[in-house]
Design a protein around this motif. Structure first.
Motif, short mmCIF file in Angstrom:
data_model
loop_
_atom_site.label_atom_id
_atom_site.label_comp_id
_atom_site.label_asym_id
_atom_site.label_seq_id
_atom_site.Cartn_x
_atom_site.Cartn_y
_atom_site.Cartn_z
N GLY A 252 -41.82 31.94 -48.40
CA GLY A 252 -41.79 30.73 -49.20
C GLY A 252 -40.81 29.73 -48.64
N GLN A 253 -40.36 28.82 -49.46
CA GLN A 253 -39.46 27.77 -49.00
C GLN A 253 -38.17 27.77 -49.82
OE1 GLN A 253 -42.12 24.27 -49.29
NE2 GLN A 253 -41.98 24.17 -47.05
N ILE A 254 -37.11 27.23 -49.19
CA ILE A 254 -35.82 27.16 -49.85
C ILE A 254 -35.18 25.81 -49.54
CG2 ILE A 254 -34.43 28.11 -47.94
CD1 ILE A 254 -33.02 29.83 -50.18
N PHE A 255 -34.45 25.30 -50.51
CA PHE A 255 -33.71 24.05 -50.35
C PHE A 255 -32.35 24.39 -49.78
CE2 PHE A 255 -31.27 20.56 -52.79
CZ PHE A 255 -31.33 19.70 -51.69
N VAL A 256 -32.08 23.85 -48.59
CA VAL A 256 -30.84 24.13 -47.88
C VAL A 256 -29.89 22.96 -48.10
CG1 VAL A 256 -29.79 24.47 -45.61
CG2 VAL A 256 -32.01 25.52 -46.14
N ILE A 257 -28.74 23.24 -48.68
CA ILE A 257 -27.74 22.21 -48.90
C ILE A 257 -26.35 22.84 -48.82
CG2 ILE A 257 -28.02 22.50 -51.41
CD1 ILE A 257 -27.11 19.58 -51.73
N ALA A 258 -25.49 22.22 -48.03
CA ALA A 258 -24.11 22.70 -47.90
C ALA A 258 -23.27 21.51 -47.42
CB ALA A 258 -24.02 23.86 -46.91
N VAL A 259 -23.05 20.55 -48.30
CA VAL A 259 -22.47 19.28 -47.89
C VAL A 259 -20.95 19.25 -47.95
CG1 VAL A 259 -24.55 18.00 -48.48
CG2 VAL A 259 -22.77 18.34 -50.21
N GLU A 260 -20.35 20.16 -48.70
CA GLU A 260 -18.89 20.23 -48.70
C GLU A 260 -18.43 21.06 -47.49
OE1 GLU A 260 -17.08 18.60 -50.70
OE2 GLU A 260 -18.62 17.94 -52.11
#
Length: 388
Positions: A252-260
């Motif tokens: 499936g798909q995943i939302f990748v976020i790591a902005v800090e």
């Protein structure tokens, strides 16, 4: 589905008229909390009866999935409001009603006995909510429109999809009939406020709901950017911080976020400290945003080796805010939603056992329930008009 606790709105009697989603969803929210809702349909039935999905893809106005969802817990009658006997039938219903909700266009209201001022004069204790695309005043009051009109007139489509680099693509409305549903939520809220006022004052009132204005009020800070800074918001551009993208996992798909910065460092650790992560291209979150495509390409092979839930849990353990991209199947199979009993099963005549989305809130001293299936066309005419 069953409870001996009192329903929150059990004393309310609501009449719903019109077509489509906005009025029906507003009345549904009240019906689910115990209000007695009588849905008045034209002889040919509500237009949502013609919209699917249908069992086995066979169109049947008594088996529409959309109609069923919008109209459980209601009784249904047929009355042709364009004719005197239909308007007389409606009048008998309104004599004992607390609230009237409809989405008949302003230009058609006089011909159906639904002009707010006239109704208010005749039924001074009645709360009347009239939904339309542009409202019942102003130069656009008599313009015809639909949900797509509201999506564009409100500015929502103009800023969608956000952060798009493709200037050649047109504005995009959100999937489904979100403007209609939002107008329904707003209307349910304001009619309850008006009903509370009636309990205190003894006086009903008319409420003019503009779907365009409902949605314009929801588009975040875009209006504020213009009024405060003279800047016109746009859907075009790129994210200014990163990483921020959607990637493919093994299943499936995943939302990748790591902005800090601390999130990024923990993500690098989770990835096994690859050599490329120390490259100057990715030295801070602004640089990572500018090189987001390269970052996604470098991370994709690692992400693809994971299953969605496994990577989601691993990211959680490292305090990295990844999120699964839920499909409809994954929502139905969600352990969390199952434990909260969000989906409710019931028997819909002619269709069989169905599972529908339930109430997204819980009440400590009362309850909500699916008390009756969606009505067949004119099903409750003898019952309702015999006692109205």
């Amino acid at each position: 589905m069953e409870s001996n606790s009192p329903s929150p709105l059990g004393a309310l009697r609501v009449i719903e008229c019109g077509q489509g989603i906005s009025a029906a969803f507003s009345a549904k929210l009240l019906a689910d909390l115990g209000a007695e809702v009588i849905k008045v349909e034209p002889p040919q039935g509500d237009l949502t009866r013609l919209r699917g999905p249908f069992p086995e893809d066979k169109a049947d106005p008594e088996k529409s999935g959309l109609f069923t969802y919008l109209n459980v817990n209601k009784r249904g009658v047929v009355a042709d409001l364009t004719k005197p006997d239909g308007r007389e039938a409606l009048s008998r219903l309104l004599e004992r009603a607390d609230i009237l909700i409809h989405n008949v266009a302003p230009s058609a209201r006089a011909g159906q006995g639904l002009e707010s001022v006239a109704l208010s004069a005749h039924y001074p204790r009645l709360v009347i909510a009239a939904i339309s695309i542009f409202g019942e005043s102003g130069p656009y009051a008599n313009y015809h429109g639909c949900e797509l009109t509201a999506a564009n007139a409100s500015g929502w489509a103009f800023v969608s999809p956000g952060a798009s680099p493709h200037s050649e693509l047109p504005p995009l409305r959100c999937f489904g009939d979100q403007c209609d549903f939002q107008a329904g939520v707003h209307t349910a809220t304001v009619v309850l406020a008006a009903y509370l006022h009636r309990l205190k004052s003894g006086q009903g009132q008319t409420i003019d709901v503009s779907e365009r204005e409902v949605v314009t009020g929801l588009i975040e800070n875009n209006l504020v950017y213009y009024t405060y800074a003279g800047r016109v918001a746009s859907r075009l551009g790129n994210r200014v911080i990163g990483p921020w993208f959607i990637a493919d996992c093994a299943d499936g798909q995943i939302f990748v976020i790591a902005v800090e910065e601390n999130q990024w460092q923990r993500l690098v650790q989770l990835m096994g400290n690859p050599e490329w992560a120390s490259d100057d291209l990715f030295r801070d979150r602004l640089s990572r945003a500018q090189n987001n495509d390269a970052l996604k390409a470098l991370m994709s092979e690692w992400i693809a080796s994971w299953k969605v839930q496994d990577l989601y849990r691993a990211a959680q353990e490292h305090r990295i805010p990844f999120a699964p991209i839920n499909t409809m199947r994954s929502l139905y199979e969600s352990e969390h939603l199952r434990e909260r009993q969000f989906f409710v099963e019931f028997e819909q005549p002619g269709i069989g056992r169905l599972k529908l989305a339930g109430m997204p809130s819980r009440y400590g001293n009362s309850y909500w329930a699916i008390r009756r299936p969606a009505p067949r066309l004119g099903e409750h005419n003898p019952e309702v008009f015999g006692s109205a």
